[in-house]
Structure formats: C-alpha cells, structure tokens
Write a protein that holds these residues in place. Structure first.
Motif, PDB file in Angstrom:
ATOM      1  N   ALA A 236       3.012  16.783  -3.432  1.00 37.64           N
ATOM      2  CA  ALA A 236       4.438  16.733  -3.105  1.00 37.64           C
ATOM      3  C   ALA A 236       4.839  17.997  -2.350  1.00 37.64           C
ATOM      4  N   ILE A 237       4.348  19.142  -2.806  1.00 39.23           N
ATOM      5  CA  ILE A 237       4.671  20.409  -2.134  1.00 39.23           C
ATOM      6  C   ILE A 237       4.125  20.388  -0.712  1.00 39.23           C
ATOM      7  N   ARG A 238       2.916  19.862  -0.544  1.00 40.59           N
ATOM      8  CA  ARG A 238       2.320  19.775   0.787  1.00 40.59           C
ATOM      9  C   ARG A 238       3.204  18.933   1.719  1.00 40.59           C
ATOM     10  N   ASP A 239       3.690  17.814   1.202  1.00 37.31           N
ATOM     11  CA  ASP A 239       4.422  16.895   2.064  1.00 37.31           C
ATOM     12  C   ASP A 239       5.840  17.365   2.374  1.00 37.31           C
ATOM     13  N   ASP A 240       6.525  17.905   1.416  1.00 33.98           N
ATOM     14  CA  ASP A 240       7.895  18.354   1.648  1.00 33.98           C
ATOM     15  C   ASP A 240       8.352  19.230   0.485  1.00 33.98           C
ATOM     16  N   GLU A 241       8.377  20.538   0.766  1.00 35.23           N
ATOM     17  CA  GLU A 241       8.691  21.471  -0.302  1.00 35.23           C
ATOM     18  C   GLU A 241      10.113  21.281  -0.821  1.00 35.23           C
ATOM     19  N   ILE A 242      11.036  21.003   0.092  1.00 36.33           N
ATOM     20  CA  ILE A 242      12.441  20.883  -0.321  1.00 36.33           C
ATOM     21  C   ILE A 242      12.631  19.649  -1.193  1.00 36.33           C
ATOM     22  N   ALA A 243      11.987  18.558  -0.784  1.00 36.26           N
ATOM     23  CA  ALA A 243      12.090  17.348  -1.594  1.00 36.26           C
ATOM     24  C   ALA A 243      11.433  17.556  -2.956  1.00 36.26           C
ATOM     25  N   ALA A 244      10.325  18.304  -2.982  1.00 37.10           N
ATOM     26  CA  ALA A 244       9.653  18.567  -4.257  1.00 37.10           C
ATOM     27  C   ALA A 244      10.556  19.376  -5.173  1.00 37.10           C
ATOM     28  N   ALA A 245      11.221  20.380  -4.601  1.00 38.76           N
ATOM     29  CA  ALA A 245      12.117  21.214  -5.411  1.00 38.76           C
ATOM     30  C   ALA A 245      13.264  20.361  -5.947  1.00 38.76           C
ATOM     31  N   ARG A 246      13.779  19.483  -5.111  1.00 37.83           N
ATOM     32  CA  ARG A 246      14.864  18.594  -5.537  1.00 37.83           C
ATOM     33  C   ARG A 246      14.445  17.770  -6.750  1.00 37.83           C
ATOM     34  N   SER A 247      13.160  17.367  -6.732  1.00 38.55           N
ATOM     35  CA  SER A 247      12.687  16.549  -7.839  1.00 38.55           C
ATOM     36  C   SER A 247      12.373  17.372  -9.082  1.00 38.55           C
ATOM     37  N   GLY A 248      12.565  18.681  -9.003  1.00 38.01           N
ATOM     38  CA  GLY A 248      12.367  19.507 -10.186  1.00 38.01           C
ATOM     39  C   GLY A 248      10.996  20.158 -10.279  1.00 38.01           C
ATOM     40  N   VAL A 249      10.177  20.075  -9.214  1.00 41.01           N
ATOM     41  CA  VAL A 249       8.855  20.710  -9.236  1.00 41.01           C
ATOM     42  C   VAL A 249       9.024  22.227  -9.100  1.00 41.01           C
ATOM     43  N   ARG A 250       8.331  22.973  -9.950  1.00 47.34           N
ATOM     44  CA  ARG A 250       8.441  24.445  -9.875  1.00 47.34           C
ATOM     45  C   ARG A 250       7.528  24.946  -8.762  1.00 47.34           C
TER      46      ARG A 250
ATOM     47  N   GLN B  59      15.303  23.560  -7.953  1.00 50.24           N
ATOM     48  CA  GLN B  59      14.493  22.974  -9.024  1.00 50.24           C
ATOM     49  C   GLN B  59      15.069  23.265 -10.400  1.00 50.24           C
ATOM     50  N   GLY B  60      15.729  24.424 -10.540  1.00 55.91           N
ATOM     51  CA  GLY B  60      16.374  24.754 -11.804  1.00 55.91           C
ATOM     52  C   GLY B  60      17.522  23.793 -12.086  1.00 55.91           C
ATOM     53  N   LEU B  61      18.289  23.507 -11.053  1.00 53.81           N
ATOM     54  CA  LEU B  61      19.417  22.588 -11.219  1.00 53.81           C
ATOM     55  C   LEU B  61      18.924  21.175 -11.505  1.00 53.81           C
ATOM     56  N   ALA B  62      17.820  20.806 -10.833  1.00 55.14           N
ATOM     57  CA  ALA B  62      17.253  19.477 -11.086  1.00 55.14           C
ATOM     58  C   ALA B  62      16.872  19.374 -12.559  1.00 55.14           C
TER      59      ALA B  62
END
Lengths: 300, 316, 240
Positions: B185-199, C74-77
């Motif tokens: 997920a990080i490889r494909d899109d870091e922002i989308a990964a962060a949105r999904s809660g990935v650290r 990610q924290g907010l998520a």
C-alpha cells in the motif's frame, strides 16, 4: 600553513576545476528540469567523448579544431538515440505510467551506464588511452597561479561554450522552449511547444556537453572505460546543491564545489576529500531540497 | 486472484527451485561450480532483500551492496580485533547492518524516486570510501583476512542454501502477514495508505532495517566464505548486479530475484569462457526487460501459463 | 448532546490568500452535513485541515472533545476519522480486495474479519465481480466506489467525503447515495462536500455554505439554499 600565494593558487585551480564540473552538471540539470529524472549514465557520455576525441585526433589524425566538435557531436548523437529509444515511455502516456516512472528511469540509466562501461571495456580495452595535447605549452602563468597549459586551454574553450549555452537558453526560441517545458510540461505543450522535441534536444545537448568535457580533459585524465564515474558523481552533488533542475544554480554550485574541494583537500583532509561532496548532497536533499538558492518549490 | 494466492504460488515455486538446486552436489562435487552456486546464493539473498525494499515498498535504494559490505566488515572486524567465533561474527555483522539501515531508513523516509536514489548512492559511496581509506583499522584496499569457517565446499554450499531458504521463508512470512499489505500500500500510494491508518514511518523504516539486515547477513556469511573482506564488496557495480538480477527475474515477486540471481550469475560464469561479454549482455537485457517486460521473467512465465484467465489482466 | 467534531476559529493562509477564515461549527453524532460553496471557497482546504493533511494557522479542532489539531492523517484515521479524496486515491498495483483489506488490517481487524467485511462491502457497492482485478484496471467510477468502500472498512466515527459524485455514472452515484442514506439511518456521521445540489438537498438535512474562506450560512439545507448571501455567492460567482 595557508599562505596568500597558496590561497590564490588554490582558488584559481578550484575555479578552473569548477568550470569543467559546470560543463557536466548543466547537462544533468537540463535533463532533470525537462524530464524530472537523474541520468545515472551521465558519466558515460563523458567517457564516450574522451574516447571519441582521442581516437579521432590520435588515430585518424583529424586536426584538433575538428576533433573537439566531433566529440560533442558523438555525445549528442548518443544522447539523441538514448532519448528516442529509452526515455519516450517516461512521458508517452503520463497517466498510466505514473507509479513506475521513477523506478524505470533509475533502472534504465543505471543499466545503460553498466552497458556502456563494459562495452567499451570489451570493444576497446580496459587500459587508459593517451590523448593528444590541446596546446604545446606545458606550463602557463594565470595571475597568481602556475597551471598546466592543457588545463588553461580547456578552461578557455569551456568558458566559450558555457557562454554560448547561456546565450542559447536565454534568447533563442528553443532555449525559451526548454525553460517553458521545465516549468510546466503540460502547459508548454498546450501553448504549442513540442515538448517531445525539447526532450530530444535537451538529452542531445546534455550528452554533447558531457562528451565535450571528456574530450577537453582527456589530455589530463586519459580515457578509460570507468573515467566517467568520478565526474558523474561530482555533477550529482552539484545538481543537488544548485537546486535540482536549476541551470544558473548548477553553474554557481560547480564553481563553489571546485573551490571548496581545492581548499578542503589542503585544509581538512586529503584522504576523505571525495566524501565531502557526498555528505553535502545528503544533507541538502534532507534539509534543503530546493538547493543553495532556493529557486524552486519543494519537490520531495 | 487474491494477493495471498499469488504469493503462495511464488513461494511454492521458489521452494521447488531451491530443492532442485540443493540436489546439485549429488550430481557434481566440482569445487569451481559449487563455488559459483555459493556466490549465486549470496546474490540471491541480496537481491531478495533489495526486492523487499524496491519491489514491495517502493523505496528504490542504491545501497544494497554497501550494506553487504557493512555486514562483512562487522564480522571481519569483530573477528580480527575481538576474536569472536563465526556465529557471533555473523550476528554482529547482521545487527550492525540492520541498525545502520534503521537509522538511514528513518532519515530518508520522506525522499522518493531520484532523490532517494541519489541519497542512498551517496551513502554507499561514503561507506565504501571510509572502508577503503581507514587504513589503520581496515587495512584499506588490502582487505581484512578471516579464518575460514569451513573448508569443505559442499558444506559451504549447504550453509548458503540454508541461509537463502531462511531468508526466503522469513520474507514469505512477513509478506503474507498484514505487513505485506501495508508495504505494498505504501509503495502504491503513501497518502492513501496513511488515510487508511497505516503507520507510514514505522513500516517504511522497518522495511529498510529488515532489508539492510538481510543484506548484512549475506555479506557477513560471504566474508567467512571468501576469508577476505575488501571495500570492493560495496562497489556500485555490485549494486548494479543486484538490480539487474531482480529486474530480469521479476521485481515485486518473491521468486523473481532468486531466479534472476542464479540465472545471471551462473550464465555469466559460463560466458566468462567466451570472451567475457556477459556484463554487456546483462545490461542490455535489463534495459530490454525494463522497457518491454516490466514484470521480468517470472511475469512472462505466469502470463504464458495462464493466458486466458489473465487475458484482461496485467501479469503478476 | 456534546458534538462529535468541533471546529473552532480555524484559519489558514497561503501567502496573502486567506483560504479559510475563522471558521467555526459543530457536528453532532449522527449528523449528515453538506459542505457547499463555489469553487475556491475553501471547502477542500478545510477538509484537509480536518483530516490532518494540512495544519491550520489558527484555531483548533476537537474530536470527541479532545483536541486533534497536531495529529497526522494516520493518527486521525485510528481515531475514527476517514477521508475520501476528491482526486481518487487507491492502490493501483494491488487487487481490489487487498485495497480494502489494507484499511481493515491497519485499523485492527483480524484477517478473517477483514475479509468478510471487505466482501460484504464489495457486494454492497456492486464491484464484487472485479474483486480479483488490480485496482489500476478499474474504470474511473469503479475506482471511486472502491475508495468510497475503503473508508468504511471499520465503521468510522466521522466520514469526510470530498466530491464523491463528481464525474461518475448515475448508477454509481445511486449506489453511493443509497449507501450513505442507509448508514446515516444507522447513526453514521458524515460531512459531504459536493457541487451536486439535488443530491445535497436529497441527502443532507443540514448544510454549511462557504465562500471566500468564510461560513456564509449554516442551518437546515432548504434555508441555507434560500439565504440571500448564498444565492449571491453562487450567482455572483458563476454569473449565470
């Protein structure tokens, strides 16, 4: 200790080295500006130029006035071929390529470097080639410094070429086109600029300049398959210091690096002199990715 | 097809390949060719570890050879100065490479594409220059000698195959867990990964550290095999080989780097007798694969094996 | 009832431009709020500040009464705030099912649980038939649905949806709005940014209209749309 005479000598030598760096780095900056990639095969254009000059001048006996442009043309032709065959996918369909773009550029230019070095190693041989001198004077006095005649002659040609390039980029139609595409590829092509042609032009120009640098320096550093590795690393450092893609930045950073290295080798440590620039590169990418002069926004 | 299924199939194929190769000593005990296979296994570990970073996490590092060199020096220096037994040297080499990888990974976290490539390349060159210029400690380009661990080639062969199997199993377990999902997920899109809660920070740094530790492990093991450690281990050309092997075999698949490493290294030894054009050929192959078959040999094989089912899809 | 989300005096400047100017409002649990306004009125900037992609210059945001201004996305998520982007963001080289699993596993679901949930979402959003494809191969509308689904792998405390209906087929729009209506009925809280007034009117009992970074009007959707300032902002801006 650092005396006035030594300092002047170091400064002049550093500036001259910086000029040569500039010839390499400006091409790299042009490529980065237009294509947003780092050409990891840049040193090999330098190497090709050194060989082209040496072979044409020494083996075929072509006069120097013609041998230098031949080296330039050889590098430019190689650059053009590389751009046509390998760089097209980078912008052929911007939408679907997206993700793999950066990886592709690194892999292909990295492999191209490997290919050219080993090809020359096999086809011509691993040993250094002696190039004919540019001028016969072995020592010339430049202001306070005593320098090798080769270096002075090469520096003069470099200055002339750099002035030409600056003029070209500043005032010609194609120069403006290059700058327009660097700023906004899509916008420039909507305004009727042929971005594809600009990419070809830039790659040819960069290849030609690097080859010319190799040719000019070949009487001092003889042509060998891996001769390009060293100047290539210098130009990576310079392009980062100057702000990725900025041409004036790259030029000023070239001179600065030349001087810093020249003094650093005497004042700090000769042994580790090659690591200074690399450490600077890392620090800049981490803390000041816009380079010394900060012309561009953050790219990271 | 689910990513799980794809990964399991790659793992089974890798296991089969390794079993097949492990039978080689039954056929030949030729010291030279067993040595070639040992070096191939060394490169297979390096390429697999680099693939974790470049193929699965999207961090295109140009420092794998440098980490192998760091691991090798970790083992050689601790053996030379503190006389530690090989197994301890191995752990030290792996640990030092992993720690440096952890720090570097954390530092370069935000960098992408050409920026990351330049930074890691500079790091690799600095590491090599330091090793080659710190003559009082490392003896510079002369290299540090080491007591060989084993003398029998067959034993070495199985040691390296054991190590490779260990690394592959480790990678498989890692990629099969949620970590595999997060890294991709990080490889494909870091922002989308962060949105999904990935650290992001944690996983990117972890991938860098694990990859570096595995490279260091390979380097340390190789140090005992070669019984000499020189800065040459960290040459950029070595990284070039690692990248070539991975791209030819298939980036982003578990088996690709292993296939690539054995194919490239064994063929290049074989081609050495016919004029030594092997590096030219491989560099040309890499360019061709990158340009035309981005999924490498493994991608070609999977497409060929399942043309109908995947007709609409992109190969694995 | 205490608000789920409380935006208090948030301001954001880009150089001389004030993109968001002293914006305040509360959102109670279970509300479905439309955030409307002409282009460039600061809706997306405000959303970016709420979801941790930008930090505001002034003001603060409370989630469940606790300040959350410094938190990363990610924290907010992890605290239950899910964001759908205007420009679709999915994982193109992973298959559709794995795209959904990422969010589920990252927010603590076990593997089986996440898979069950993902399959249910695929059914509900009617993209189960492409579940095995790489997400990069989907059509634009299917990608939107997939990203939409990614936001609901764990029931969010608050879903921020930025133009989910822009440029997609009416059938897919219908799938999404049915989904939103159903979840809203179950008590799910939403902020919905859209230019699609009929949908806003149909879905959102309450709306907030922004213009030039400020809140022009906040209240029942019918009243907001009837407010003279709002009409002025739209007509004046669009010159229609």
């Amino acid at each position: 200790m650092l005396t006035g005479a030594l300092a002047a000598d170091l400064a002049v030598n550093g500036l001259v080295t910086g000029l040569f760096y500039g010839l390499m780095a400006i091409g790299l900056a042009l490529i980065f500006g237009v294509l947003r990639i780092v050409n990891f095969a840049h040193g090999e254009f330098y190497m090709v130029g050194a060989y082209a000059y040496t072979i044409v001048a020494a083996r075929l006996g072509v006069p120097l006035v013609l041998a230098l442009p031949t080296a330039f043309l050889f590098g430019a032709a190689l650059g053009w071929v590389v751009e046509r065959t390998l760089m097209r996918p980078l912008y052929a369909n911007i939408g679907s390529w997206g993700l793999m773009r950066d990886e592709y550029a690194v892999i292909v230019t990295f492999a191209l470097s490997l290919l050219l070095v080993n090809f020359v190693d096999k086809a011509i041989g691993p040993y250094a080639f002696r190039a004919p001198a540019l001028i016969s004077a072995s020592r010339v006095v430049v202001g306070p410094a005593l320098m090798s005649g080769q270096k002075v002659a090469a520096a003069l040609v470099t200055l002339a070429v750099l002035a030409l390039i600056a003029f070209f980029l500043r005032f010609s139609y194609w120069g403006r086109a290059v700058r327009a595409v660097s700023q906004n590829r899509l916008g420039a092509s909507l305004a009727g600029i042929d971005a594809t042609a600009v990419s070809s032009l830039v790659f040819s120009l960069a290849g030609g300049l690097a080859a010319l640098a190799g040719a000019l320096l070949s009487p001092i550093i003889n042509a060998s398959p891996d001769v390009g590795a060293f100047p290539a690393i210098k130009s990576y450092v310079i392009v980062v210091l100057g702000g990725m893609g900025s041409i004036p930045g790259a030029f000023i950073a070239s001179l600065l690096l030349g001087i810093v290295e020249s003094f650093g080798a005497v004042l700090v440590s000769y042994q580790y002199r090659d690591t200074f620039g690399l450490i600077l590169l890392i620090l800049f990418l981490l803390f000041r990715p816009q380079g010394l002069f900060g012309e561009r926004g953050r790219e990271v | 097809m689910s990513g799980d299924v794809r990964l399991r199939r790659e793992f089974i194929a890798t296991a089969l390949l390794l079993v097949l190769l492990a039978l080689v000593p039954l056929v030949t005990r030729d010291v030279y060719w067993l040595g070639v296979l040992v070096v191939s296994a060394y490169f297979a570990i390096l390429a697999s570890s680099w693939n974790l970073l470049a193929g699965f996490t999207g961090q295109f590092s140009l420092a794998p050879a440098a980490f192998a060199m760091i691991g090798a020096y970790g083992a050689a220096l601790s053996a030379a100065y503190y006389n530690v037994p090989p197994i301890v040297g191995l752990i030290i080499g792996t640990g030092v490479a992993g720690l440096i990888g952890l720090v570097l990974g954390r530092i370069v976290m935000r960098l992408r594409g050409p920026y990351l490539a330049l930074t890691t390349l500079s790091f690799a060159e600095i590491a090599r220059l330091v090793a080659s210029n710190s003559i009082n400690i490392t003896r510079g380009d002369l290299g540090l000698p080491l007591e060989p661990w084993f003398n029998d080639r067959v034993i070495w062969f199985y040691v390296f195959f054991g190590a490779l199997t260990f690394v592959i199993c480790g990678l498989y377990l890692l990629l099969r867990s949620k970590a595999g999902l997060f890294l991709e997920a990080i490889r494909d899109d870091e922002i989308a990964a962060a949105r999904s809660g990935v650290r992001i920070v944690f996983w990117k740094t972890a991938a860098f550290a694990i990859s570096s530790a595995a490279a260091g492990f390979a380097g340390a093991l190789y140090a005992y095999f070669a019984s000499l450690v020189t800065p040459e281990l960290g040459l950029v050309q070595q990284t070039g080989l690692v990248v070539s092997m991975t791209v030819i075999g298939g980036m982003g698949s578990l088996i690709g780097p292993v296939v690539g490493a054995f194919l490239v290294y064994v063929t290049s030894e074989w081609l050495r007798d016919v004029g030594g054009w092997q590096l030219v050929i491989f560099a040309a192959l890499v360019i061709m694969f990158a340009r035309l078959f981005r999924t490498g040999l493994w991608g070609l094989v999977t497409t060929a094996l399942a043309p109908r089912r995947r007709a609409a899809g992109r190969p694995a | 009832m205490s608000p789920l989300l409380s935006v208090q005096g948030v301001t954001k400047r880009f150089g001389g431009l004030v993109a968001v100017a002293d914006v305040s409002f509360d959102i109670a649990p279970g509300e479905l709020v439309g955030l409307i306004g002409p282009n460039g009125s600061g809706k997306t900037t405000l959303l970016n500040i709420m979801s941790g992609h930008l930090s505001g210059d002034q003001g603060r945001i409370l989630l469940d009464g606790e300040p959350c201004s410094g938190l990363k996305p990610q924290g907010l998520a992890r605290r239950g705030l899910m964001r759908m982007f205007q420009l679709t963001r999915i994982f193109p080289r992973m298959n559709v099912l794995d795209n959904l699993l990422v969010g589920g596993r990252a927010l603590g679901l076990a593997a089986d649980e996440a898979k069950t949930r993902a399959n249910a979402l695929l059914e509900e959003l009617q993209i189960a038939h492409v579940g095995h494809l790489d997400a990069g191969q989907l059509s634009g509308g299917q990608m939107k649905l997939l990203e939409f689904g990614c936001c609901f792998m764990r029931t969010p405390r608050l879903a921020l949806l930025d133009e989910p209906f822009a440029a997609i087929h009416p059938t897919m729009k219908e799938i999404m709005s049915r989904f939103i209506r159903a979840r809203h009925a179950e008590g799910q809280t939403f902020v919905l940014v859209s230019h699609d007034m009929p949908v806003i009117v149909e879905l959102c009992p309450r709306s907030i209209c922004m213009n030039a970074g400020r809140v022009l009007s906040d209240g029942a959707t019918s009243q907001v749309l009837a407010a003279p300032a709002v009409i002025e902002a739209y007509l004046g801006g669009a010159a229609a």
